[in-house]
Design an enzyme around this catalytic site. Structure first.
Site, mmCIF file in Angstrom:
data_model
loop_
_atom_site.group_PDB
_atom_site.id
_atom_site.type_symbol
_atom_site.label_atom_id
_atom_site.label_comp_id
_atom_site.label_asym_id
_atom_site.label_seq_id
_atom_site.Cartn_x
_atom_site.Cartn_y
_atom_site.Cartn_z
ATOM 1 N N ASP A 138 0.611 -1.184 -0.091
ATOM 2 C CA ASP A 138 0.255 -0.154 0.089
ATOM 3 C C ASP A 138 0.924 0.722 0.497
ATOM 4 O O ASP A 138 0.527 2.311 -0.223
ATOM 5 C CB ASP A 138 -0.814 0.364 1.466
ATOM 6 C CG ASP A 138 -1.204 -1.490 0.864
ATOM 7 O OD1 ASP A 138 -2.398 -1.348 0.282
ATOM 8 O OD2 ASP A 138 -1.628 -2.097 2.458
ATOM 9 N N HIS A 163 -4.912 -3.676 6.881
ATOM 10 C CA HIS A 163 -4.613 -3.417 5.313
ATOM 11 C C HIS A 163 -6.162 -3.459 4.559
ATOM 12 O O HIS A 163 -5.813 -5.005 4.637
ATOM 13 C CB HIS A 163 -3.468 -4.527 4.729
ATOM 14 C CG HIS A 163 -3.709 -5.176 3.608
ATOM 15 N ND1 HIS A 163 -2.707 -4.194 2.798
ATOM 16 C CD2 HIS A 163 -3.888 -6.750 3.448
ATOM 17 C CE1 HIS A 163 -2.941 -4.760 1.667
ATOM 18 N NE2 HIS A 163 -3.037 -6.389 1.867
#
Length: 176
Positions: A9, A37
């Protein structure tokens, strides 16, 4: 010292910012992924630097309504488009995560890692939560003293709530 990976990410957020401002990826520092996440994660540009200077001139509308949701949903978008996960990007992120963990972070940067929350930034203590961390001799430390705006605080609260719900659900399964 235990950690979970949110580097994929972070890499995606860093690349998106670099593209937006016309910089090379290596010139972008201190992009942070906060929280889970999942689609509640908070990709934070408010602390980021480009070529050593704080990022400026970004429209809050773009950050909040385009950048944040794009990073949050990028994994799902890749799978929907390709019918496959982004295995090479994930592998690169795993290598980046391990390299950071076994190196020392540069003085002008940090990385995002899911680590046990100690309650920093009013996050729920005792859950794995992605924070900005520095690393020295294989030991991570949560970066302290960052100023968070109201938008960031709301995002940290939402992702923290989700992590607590996931923890409670997992504990219920373990006790069944």
């Amino acid at each position: 010292n235990f950690s979970a990976m949110t580097r994929l990410d972070q890499n995606r957020a860093t690349a998106q910012l670099a593209q937006k401002v016309g910089a090379a990826i290596h010139e972008v520092k201190k992009v942070t992924i906060w929280g889970n996440h999942s689609s509640t994660q908070f990709p934070d540009l408010y602390q980021a630097t480009v070529k050593g200077a704080p990022v400026s001139g970004l429209d809050d509308g773009w950050v909040q309504n385009e950048f944040v949701p794009t990073v949050q949903k990028r994994g799902a978008a890749v799978i929907a488009a390709r019918k496959l996960s982004s295995a090479m990007s994930a592998a690169k992120a795993a290598c980046d995560h391990m390299k950071s963990w076994f190196s020392t972070t540069p003085a002008d940067d940090w990385v995002s890692m899911g680590v046990f929350s100690d309650g920093s930034y009013n996050t729920p203590a005792g859950v794995m939560f992605s924070f900005p961390v520095t690393i020295k001799d294989g030991k991570w430390s949560i970066v302290q003293g960052l100023n968070l705006n109201d938008f960031a605080k709301q995002k940290l609260e939402a992702t923290g709530k989700e992590l607590c719900e996931e923890r409670d659900e997992a504990m219920a399964v373990c006790q069944a």
